[in-house]
Motif scaffolding. Sequence first.
Motif, short mmCIF file in Angstrom:
data_model
loop_
_atom_site.label_atom_id
_atom_site.label_comp_id
_atom_site.label_asym_id
_atom_site.label_seq_id
_atom_site.Cartn_x
_atom_site.Cartn_y
_atom_site.Cartn_z
N SER A 79 0.85 -1.19 0.00
CA SER A 79 0.00 0.00 0.00
C SER A 79 0.88 1.24 0.00
O SER A 79 1.86 1.30 0.76
CB SER A 79 -0.92 0.02 1.23
OG SER A 79 -1.70 1.20 1.24
N VAL A 80 0.58 2.17 -0.87
CA VAL A 80 1.26 3.48 -0.89
C VAL A 80 0.27 4.51 -0.37
O VAL A 80 -0.73 4.82 -1.03
CB VAL A 80 1.74 3.83 -2.31
CG1 VAL A 80 2.41 5.21 -2.30
CG2 VAL A 80 2.70 2.77 -2.84
N LEU A 81 0.54 5.04 0.81
CA LEU A 81 -0.36 6.02 1.43
C LEU A 81 0.06 7.43 0.99
O LEU A 81 1.26 7.78 1.01
CB LEU A 81 -0.31 5.91 2.95
CG LEU A 81 -0.95 4.64 3.52
CD1 LEU A 81 0.08 3.51 3.61
CD2 LEU A 81 -1.56 4.89 4.89
N HIS A 82 -0.92 8.23 0.59
CA HIS A 82 -0.64 9.56 0.05
C HIS A 82 -1.54 10.59 0.73
O HIS A 82 -2.55 10.26 1.38
CB HIS A 82 -0.85 9.58 -1.47
CG HIS A 82 -2.22 9.08 -1.88
ND1 HIS A 82 -3.35 9.87 -1.87
CD2 HIS A 82 -2.63 7.85 -2.30
CE1 HIS A 82 -4.38 9.17 -2.27
NE2 HIS A 82 -3.99 7.93 -2.53
N ALA B 23 -6.61 -0.04 9.70
CA ALA B 23 -7.07 -0.92 8.63
C ALA B 23 -8.56 -0.69 8.46
O ALA B 23 -9.34 -0.89 9.40
CB ALA B 23 -6.78 -2.38 8.97
N VAL B 24 -8.95 -0.26 7.25
CA VAL B 24 -10.35 0.10 7.00
C VAL B 24 -11.02 -1.03 6.23
O VAL B 24 -10.68 -1.29 5.07
CB VAL B 24 -10.43 1.42 6.23
CG1 VAL B 24 -11.89 1.82 6.01
CG2 VAL B 24 -9.67 2.53 6.95
N PRO C 85 -9.42 -3.28 2.41
CA PRO C 85 -9.03 -2.73 1.11
C PRO C 85 -8.33 -1.37 1.22
O PRO C 85 -7.81 -0.87 0.21
CB PRO C 85 -10.36 -2.59 0.38
CG PRO C 85 -11.37 -2.42 1.46
CD PRO C 85 -10.89 -3.24 2.62
N LEU C 86 -8.27 -0.79 2.45
CA LEU C 86 -7.71 0.55 2.58
C LEU C 86 -6.94 0.68 3.89
O LEU C 86 -7.36 0.16 4.93
CB LEU C 86 -8.83 1.60 2.54
CG LEU C 86 -8.41 3.07 2.52
CD1 LEU C 86 -7.82 3.42 1.15
CD2 LEU C 86 -9.61 3.97 2.83
N PHE C 87 -5.77 1.34 3.83
CA PHE C 87 -5.03 1.77 5.01
C PHE C 87 -5.23 3.27 5.16
O PHE C 87 -5.29 4.02 4.17
CB PHE C 87 -3.53 1.46 4.88
CG PHE C 87 -3.16 0.05 5.18
CD1 PHE C 87 -4.03 -0.82 5.84
CD2 PHE C 87 -1.92 -0.45 4.80
CE1 PHE C 87 -3.68 -2.12 6.12
CE2 PHE C 87 -1.56 -1.76 5.07
CZ PHE C 87 -2.44 -2.61 5.73
N ALA D 3 -4.80 2.47 -0.97
CA ALA D 3 -5.43 1.17 -1.22
C ALA D 3 -4.43 0.04 -0.91
O ALA D 3 -3.23 0.17 -1.12
CB ALA D 3 -5.89 1.09 -2.67
N VAL D 4 -4.96 -1.05 -0.37
CA VAL D 4 -4.17 -2.25 -0.07
C VAL D 4 -4.27 -3.17 -1.28
O VAL D 4 -5.36 -3.64 -1.62
CB VAL D 4 -4.64 -2.95 1.20
CG1 VAL D 4 -3.82 -4.21 1.45
CG2 VAL D 4 -4.56 -1.99 2.39
N LEU D 5 -3.13 -3.45 -1.91
CA LEU D 5 -3.09 -4.26 -3.11
C LEU D 5 -2.37 -5.58 -2.80
O LEU D 5 -1.33 -5.60 -2.14
CB LEU D 5 -2.36 -3.54 -4.24
CG LEU D 5 -2.94 -2.16 -4.61
CD1 LEU D 5 -2.08 -1.51 -5.69
CD2 LEU D 5 -4.39 -2.28 -5.06
#
Length: 271
Positions: free
Chosen positions: A164-167, A206-207, A238-240, A265-267
């Motif tokens: 996951s790349v958080l922006h 963790a969402v 699916p989302l951090f 997004a968590v991939l």
Amino acid sequence: MNILERPELVDHLAASYALGTLRGGARRRFETLARSSPTLRVAAHVWQERLMSITELQQSETPSANVWKRIENLLATEPRAMVAAVAGGGSDLLRRARDWWRAGALAAVTAAVFAVAFTLNLRGELQGTQTQLAQLQTQGRDLMRQNTQLVAQLQAMPDVRYVSVLHDDKATPMMLALFDPKHNTLTLKRMGNFQEGPEKSLQLWAVPPSGAPRSLGVLADQPVLRLTAAEQVVGQSPLFAITLESKGGVPEGTAAQGPLIWKGAVLQTPL
């Protein structure tokens, strides 16, 4: 048993045949097989040539006086008829006895040379085999040690399955998250110069698709840090998201209090 399938046995039998130590039924069987086997005939011929070359190098020796004395004593014990025959042709018998003595001495020397050569050759082969065995054992130990090290390295290598790349709200990458389910390790690497300040803390969430976000931990002010997480939680999210909370973050089971500053997004990576 087919002796032609055992070259060492063929060589040994051919040497014994050429030397004359292969006798009786064994010699007759060897001759019978040699009639139909070029391999046996060649091996016997080779050994005969070897032994003939040895006899050519042997110097002739004159028998000592004791030898003649023993021959005379033996002849004296023969019946009178034999004594008379010896008296008429003693020189011929002595010549033949001398020839027999030389032949016996030559055969003894040949047998001794062959025995020494065979022993030295066998000892050399044994030493060579022992050296090769020691080398193989050393190589085996080295391979086992390398295999153990390789297994340890493979076990220690991370098996990243989720990324996951958080922006921020401007789509600027701020943090990279890598999850290794084999070790249940979530590795986080800061990508920007954001400083939360001495009175604030970043908290990772963790969402899930539905329900309340679940806290994965408070992030220390470090370039790279690792958190313990369960694959069941990460894989179903699916989302951090990261919020800016008061120092120490909010307790687990409590909803976020601060603003949402980063998300990603968590991939799942290909296997």
